[in-house]
Structures are given as structure tokens and as C-alpha cells.
Design an enzyme around this catalytic site. Sequence first.
Site, PDB file in Angstrom:
ATOM      1  N   SER A  50       0.847  -1.068   0.028  1.00 12.97           N
ATOM      2  CA  SER A  50       0.131   0.090   0.000  1.00 12.97           C
ATOM      3  C   SER A  50       0.784   1.201  -0.161  1.00 12.97           C
ATOM      4  O   SER A  50       0.304   2.287  -0.362  1.00 12.97           O
ATOM      5  CB  SER A  50      -0.826   0.202   1.207  1.00 12.97           C
ATOM      6  OG  SER A  50      -0.191  -0.293   2.444  1.00 12.97           O
ATOM      7  N   ASP A 111      -3.295  -8.228   9.292  1.00 10.64           N
ATOM      8  CA  ASP A 111      -1.995  -8.571   9.569  1.00 10.64           C
ATOM      9  C   ASP A 111      -1.350  -9.806   8.978  1.00 10.64           C
ATOM     10  O   ASP A 111      -1.735 -10.878   8.986  1.00 10.64           O
ATOM     11  CB  ASP A 111      -2.126  -9.072  11.155  1.00 10.64           C
ATOM     12  CG  ASP A 111      -0.771  -8.877  11.759  1.00 10.64           C
ATOM     13  OD1 ASP A 111       0.167  -8.959  11.205  1.00 10.64           O
ATOM     14  OD2 ASP A 111      -0.549  -9.459  12.886  1.00 10.64           O
ATOM     15  N   ALA A 112      -0.197  -9.308   8.052  1.00 14.61           N
ATOM     16  CA  ALA A 112       0.331 -10.087   7.361  1.00 14.61           C
ATOM     17  C   ALA A 112       1.129 -11.195   8.035  1.00 14.61           C
ATOM     18  O   ALA A 112       1.477 -12.345   7.506  1.00 14.61           O
ATOM     19  CB  ALA A 112       1.085  -9.495   6.280  1.00 14.61           C
ATOM     20  N   LEU A 139       7.286  -5.957   3.557  1.00 19.00           N
ATOM     21  CA  LEU A 139       6.827  -5.236   5.055  1.00 19.00           C
ATOM     22  C   LEU A 139       7.795  -4.377   5.573  1.00 19.00           C
ATOM     23  O   LEU A 139       8.845  -4.794   5.602  1.00 19.00           O
ATOM     24  CB  LEU A 139       6.532  -6.448   5.801  1.00 19.00           C
ATOM     25  CG  LEU A 139       5.231  -7.473   5.616  1.00 19.00           C
ATOM     26  CD1 LEU A 139       4.856  -8.232   6.746  1.00 19.00           C
ATOM     27  CD2 LEU A 139       4.036  -6.420   5.095  1.00 19.00           C
ATOM     28  N   TYR A 225      18.206  -2.851   2.609  1.00 23.11           N
ATOM     29  CA  TYR A 225      19.095  -1.583   2.477  1.00 23.11           C
ATOM     30  C   TYR A 225      20.501  -2.118   3.096  1.00 23.11           C
ATOM     31  O   TYR A 225      20.679  -2.318   4.136  1.00 23.11           O
ATOM     32  CB  TYR A 225      18.608  -0.419   2.962  1.00 23.11           C
ATOM     33  CG  TYR A 225      19.523   0.674   2.933  1.00 23.11           C
ATOM     34  CD1 TYR A 225      19.617   1.560   1.650  1.00 23.11           C
ATOM     35  CD2 TYR A 225      20.293   1.366   4.140  1.00 23.11           C
ATOM     36  CE1 TYR A 225      20.412   2.481   1.505  1.00 23.11           C
ATOM     37  CE2 TYR A 225      20.862   2.336   3.858  1.00 23.11           C
ATOM     38  CZ  TYR A 225      21.067   2.962   2.620  1.00 23.11           C
ATOM     39  OH  TYR A 225      22.139   3.948   2.566  1.00 23.11           O
ATOM     40  N   TYR A 235      22.371   1.489  10.462  1.00 23.57           N
ATOM     41  CA  TYR A 235      21.625   0.637   9.641  1.00 23.57           C
ATOM     42  C   TYR A 235      22.338  -0.775   9.316  1.00 23.57           C
ATOM     43  O   TYR A 235      21.900  -1.963  10.095  1.00 23.57           O
ATOM     44  CB  TYR A 235      21.320   1.329   8.451  1.00 23.57           C
ATOM     45  CG  TYR A 235      20.050   0.777   7.656  1.00 23.57           C
ATOM     46  CD1 TYR A 235      18.847   1.510   7.877  1.00 23.57           C
ATOM     47  CD2 TYR A 235      19.841  -0.599   7.132  1.00 23.57           C
ATOM     48  CE1 TYR A 235      17.522   0.583   7.221  1.00 23.57           C
ATOM     49  CE2 TYR A 235      18.876  -1.053   6.566  1.00 23.57           C
ATOM     50  CZ  TYR A 235      17.508  -0.543   6.865  1.00 23.57           C
ATOM     51  OH  TYR A 235      16.555  -1.132   6.256  1.00 23.57           O
ATOM     52  N   LYS A 244      18.161  -7.679   8.575  1.00 19.48           N
ATOM     53  CA  LYS A 244      18.106  -7.845   7.188  1.00 19.48           C
ATOM     54  C   LYS A 244      19.193  -9.034   6.831  1.00 19.48           C
ATOM     55  O   LYS A 244      19.083  -9.564   5.726  1.00 19.48           O
ATOM     56  CB  LYS A 244      18.763  -6.385   6.570  1.00 19.48           C
ATOM     57  CG  LYS A 244      17.539  -5.517   6.758  1.00 19.48           C
ATOM     58  CD  LYS A 244      16.432  -5.595   6.118  1.00 19.48           C
ATOM     59  CE  LYS A 244      15.464  -4.400   5.853  1.00 19.48           C
ATOM     60  NZ  LYS A 244      14.251  -4.933   5.128  1.00 19.48           N
ATOM     61  N   THR A 275      10.417   7.047   2.828  1.00 21.55           N
ATOM     62  CA  THR A 275       9.105   6.131   2.978  1.00 21.55           C
ATOM     63  C   THR A 275       8.759   6.556   4.287  1.00 21.55           C
ATOM     64  O   THR A 275       9.428   6.870   5.350  1.00 21.55           O
ATOM     65  CB  THR A 275       9.132   4.845   2.587  1.00 21.55           C
ATOM     66  OG1 THR A 275      10.167   4.328   3.774  1.00 21.55           O
ATOM     67  CG2 THR A 275       9.786   4.664   1.389  1.00 21.55           C
TER      68      THR A 275
HETATM   69  P1  NAD Z   1       6.400   1.636   4.043  1.00 20.72           P
HETATM   70  O1  NAD Z   1       6.453   1.769   5.544  1.00 20.72           O
HETATM   71  O2  NAD Z   1       6.371   2.417   2.971  1.00 20.72           O
HETATM   72  O3  NAD Z   1       5.690   0.214   3.618  1.00 20.72           O
HETATM   73  C1  NAD Z   1       5.304  -1.009   4.440  1.00 20.72           C
HETATM   74  C2  NAD Z   1       4.175  -1.686   3.776  1.00 20.72           C
HETATM   75  O4  NAD Z   1       4.004  -2.889   4.936  1.00 20.72           O
HETATM   76  C3  NAD Z   1       2.860  -0.951   3.822  1.00 20.72           C
HETATM   77  O5  NAD Z   1       2.088  -1.356   2.927  1.00 20.72           O
HETATM   78  C4  NAD Z   1       1.998  -1.406   5.194  1.00 20.72           C
HETATM   79  O6  NAD Z   1       0.701  -1.419   5.119  1.00 20.72           O
HETATM   80  C5  NAD Z   1       2.657  -2.982   5.109  1.00 20.72           C
HETATM   81  N1  NAD Z   1       2.554  -3.469   6.638  1.00 20.72           N
HETATM   82  C6  NAD Z   1       3.395  -2.956   7.911  1.00 20.72           C
HETATM   83  N2  NAD Z   1       2.968  -3.994   8.697  1.00 20.72           N
HETATM   84  C7  NAD Z   1       1.797  -4.998   8.288  1.00 20.72           C
HETATM   85  C8  NAD Z   1       1.418  -5.824   8.731  1.00 20.72           C
HETATM   86  N3  NAD Z   1       1.464  -6.410   9.946  1.00 20.72           N
HETATM   87  N4  NAD Z   1       0.443  -6.711   7.849  1.00 20.72           N
HETATM   88  C9  NAD Z   1       0.460  -6.322   6.602  1.00 20.72           C
HETATM   89  N5  NAD Z   1       0.853  -5.423   5.841  1.00 20.72           N
HETATM   90  C10 NAD Z   1       1.689  -4.557   6.842  1.00 20.72           C
HETATM   91  O7  NAD Z   1       8.112   0.999   3.837  1.00 20.72           O
HETATM   92  P2  NAD Z   1       9.105   0.778   2.694  1.00 20.72           P
HETATM   93  O8  NAD Z   1      10.324   1.815   3.116  1.00 20.72           O
HETATM   94  O9  NAD Z   1       8.539   0.782   1.356  1.00 20.72           O
HETATM   95  O10 NAD Z   1       9.869  -0.431   3.170  1.00 20.72           O
HETATM   96  C11 NAD Z   1       9.224  -1.796   2.396  1.00 20.72           C
HETATM   97  C12 NAD Z   1      10.762  -2.693   2.485  1.00 20.72           C
HETATM   98  O11 NAD Z   1      11.684  -1.950   1.793  1.00 20.72           O
HETATM   99  C13 NAD Z   1      11.142  -2.833   3.810  1.00 20.72           C
HETATM  100  O12 NAD Z   1      11.729  -4.172   4.111  1.00 20.72           O
HETATM  101  C14 NAD Z   1      12.407  -1.803   3.981  1.00 20.72           C
HETATM  102  O13 NAD Z   1      13.320  -2.240   4.978  1.00 20.72           O
HETATM  103  C15 NAD Z   1      12.831  -2.088   2.594  1.00 20.72           C
HETATM  104  N6  NAD Z   1      13.774  -0.908   1.970  1.00 20.72           N
HETATM  105  C16 NAD Z   1      13.391   0.529   2.311  1.00 20.72           C
HETATM  106  C17 NAD Z   1      14.265   1.459   1.948  1.00 20.72           C
HETATM  107  C18 NAD Z   1      13.928   2.852   2.002  1.00 20.72           C
HETATM  108  O14 NAD Z   1      14.844   3.567   2.237  1.00 20.72           O
HETATM  109  N7  NAD Z   1      12.711   2.941   2.453  1.00 20.72           N
HETATM  110  C19 NAD Z   1      15.699   1.151   1.306  1.00 20.72           C
HETATM  111  C20 NAD Z   1      15.824  -0.345   1.242  1.00 20.72           C
HETATM  112  C21 NAD Z   1      14.891  -1.248   1.620  1.00 20.72           C
END
Ligand code: NAD
Length: 392
Positions: A50, A111-112, A139, A225, A235, A244, A275
Site C-alpha cells: 500500500s 495482519d500479514a 513489509l 538496504y 543501519y 536484514k 518512505t
Molecule cells: P513502507 O512503510 O512504505 O511500507 C510498509 C508496507 O508494509 C505498507 O504497505 C504497510 O501497510 C505494510 N505493513 C506493515 N505492517 C504490516 C502487517 N502487519 N501486515 C500487513 N501489512 C503490513 O516501507 P518501505 O520503506 O517501502 O519498506 C518496504 C521494505 O523495503 C522494507 O523491508 C524496508 O526495509 C525495505 N527498504 C526500504 C528502503 C527505504 O529507504 N525506504 C531502502 C531499502 C529497502
Amino acid sequence: MVIHPKIRGFICTNAHPVGCAAHVQQQIDYVKQQPALTDVPKRVLVIGCSTGYGLATRINAAFGAGAQTLGVCFEKEPTEKKTATAGWYNTAAFHEAAKKEGLYAHTINGDAFSNEIKQEVIEKIKQDLGQVDLVVYSLASPKRKDPVTGDLYSSTLKPVGQAYTTKTYNTDKDEVSEITLEPANDDEIQQTIKVMGGEDWELWLAALHHAGVLAPNAKTTAYTYIGKKLTWPIYGHATIGKAKEDLDRAASAMRTRYTDINLEAYVSSLKALVTQASSAIPVMPLYISLIYKVMKEEGTHEGCIEQTHRLLRDALYAENPVLDEAGRLFMNGWETNDQTQAKIEQLWHQVTQDNFHQLADYAGYHSDFLQLFGFGMAGVDYDADVNPIVTW
Ligand code: NAD
């Protein structure tokens, strides 16, 4: 309801339905301007669909490859008095756009981490898609309830081993200052691994495989990351980095476990971006404001939609993807190459309260932050009375 942003610390506690829809549409428009993702398969499950990277992956799969997408997220629905969370409005907008194009989309909000939601997803796949070819695990959550024991685990964002003192930017006070982050204890490390490590990703794949809903040659990826020297203490080498690392273990275990269907499991190493999840990490707003400055000057800046477009095109469905030393799909080379990092490090050492807004692209950071919640989108009238009740 007239909706203006309510920012509390690193989070915005409301969201704008029309602005979120505009943000989703902007990402759809980007994808449509790119050549079609012809090698991406047509039945895709996105867990964490989402916001952020998961939403962007879903948009690319649907509007770039014409895929049927099933999504899982955990968002709050709106009431007459309170807006929904941004992910709710994003999902509603995604559904509307998909429907217009005749694209199958279904989203399960719950809740996933629970067995119930996994079962609901499996039933839906059986009913509508038969099987899935790609499972994206995106997630980001501060908590996880263990589906077997019912125990609640919390993730923390702390250094490991020793305290770490560094610069930070306080978005509330518009202040560059020094902070000392105390190291995590063992329990905090283990809990963070429980929440953000690979266990739940493995449970998902085990449940899907057991139910026979993973297609032959299916692929799965989870996002990480890795970063470099500047971010390692908070991190890569910190509690979240330990979690990670557990994704790497899980990917390798799944690759050997599901040879019957020739499952390919990858961790994808993505760039740092604004994000909801990353803005909660201490020091990240400063680091990201600096990389925005440098990478925009270098012409290599990307948002979630551009990163995941390249991930699908050049890595996950490419013949010879670039892998890092641990075998991850390597997408953040434009951020972590030595030359770019040297420029960021130089700025990092120079930055003070007085020169922050010259040296860093905080305007870009802040604008992206607001857009996550549907604010600051061009063409949206933020003084208009809008109905917060939106469904899909
Ligand atoms: P985000 O907060 O934008 O998205 C998180 C998503 O997880 C949302 O869709 C939320 O509804 C869902 N979610 C959370 N808890 C949940 C649950 N219990 N059940 C169902 N859905 C649930 O985060 P993001 O930054 O897009 O992160 C996504 C992944 O990418 C993570 O693993 C993060 O570590 C990784 N990541 C992020 C970055 C960054 O800079 N943002 C960089 C590299 C990797």
C-alpha cells in the site's frame, strides 16, 4: 472535511484522499511512459502493497506488465471524523485505476504476520488466480505478533556493540545536532530479527508452497538496504541490519528447500528513499537529504517507482542481473559507489545548522515526505472540502 497535514515528529498522522490518488496516478503515469515490462509474469502477490516500495512494485507489475495483482497491507480505514492512513487511500486509488484498465486487483487489509491472513490469501489465489508467479515481500513494521505463541515482538533502531554519536537533523525543530544512540541489548536485537528478519517471509512461502499455489519457476524477493560507511552504524551494522542479514539466510534456505518448483528467492538491495518506514530511522533524514542533493546533481536520483521499475526490468527478470557479493540483486550502486559516497561524506562533515539548507536537499526530502501522505501534490485543492470516506 478540509484536510491539512498534521505532522508529529517523523510521522504525519493524517492523509489526503485526493492527494494520495494524485500520487498514485503520478506513479502510474511514469510506468506507462516506460517500455512495457514484457518479461514480468502476470500473477503477482505483493505483501506490503500500500505504500513505499511495495506499492511501487505493484504499480509496475500492473501497469507496466499488465499483471493481475493481489496485495496485502495493514491500513486504517477512514471514519467521518478521521482520515484513513495514506496506504488505504493509495490502495483505493490503485483499485480505481486498475478497474478502468480492466486489470484484476484484490487487496486484503489485515495482519500479514497472522496465519488467518495467509489462509485468506491462499483461498483468494485458488479462487481467482490459480497460482502466483511472483511473491514480493515488502513489509516494514515496528511490531510482530508470533502466529504460534501469540508473543508480541518489537523492532528497535539502535547500534549494535557500542554507542554511536553522530550528526542528525531534527525535522521538528529544523535543527542539525549531535545525537548519541545507545547500543541495543541482546533481547532487542533478537526481537528486531523476529519482526524484520526472514522468518515471516519463509512462513509465507511455506504456506503458499504447501497449498500448491506457487507456480513452477516462481520467484520471490524481499527488500533490504545495505548502504555504506555513513549509515552502517545506524543501519547495516545495527539492529535493523541484523534483521536484514536474516533475510539473506532465509533466501538461501528457500532456494534449497523448494527445488521441486525451481523457486528463485532473492534479496534485493535498494536505495535509501523517503518512505514512512525510513523517516522513522534516526539520522536517515539528514543522510537522505544529502544524497538527494548529490544524486540529483549527478542525474541519478530515483524514487520508489523508478527503482522498482529497474528492479523488475534489469534484475528480477533480466538474464544477467548485477549481484552484490552476497548474491543479492544489486540496485543501489548509484548511491553507494565510491565517488558518490565521497561527495556525500564531504558534505556530511561540512554540514552545520547554518549551512544545512544550502548543502542538503531538505526541500526535496520534505516534499517527498508530504507526498507520502498525499500533501503538496500539484493540482490538488487543499482548501476544498473532501469526503474522507473512500473505499475500494
Ligand atoms: P513502507 O512503510 O512504505 O511500507 C510498509 C508496507 O508494509 C505498507 O504497505 C504497510 O501497510 C505494510 N505493513 C506493515 N505492517 C504490516 C502487517 N502487519 N501486515 C500487513 N501489512 C503490513 O516501507 P518501505 O520503506 O517501502 O519498506 C518496504 C521494505 O523495503 C522494507 O523491508 C524496508 O526495509 C525495505 N527498504 C526500504 C528502503 C527505504 O529507504 N525506504 C531502502 C531499502 C529497502
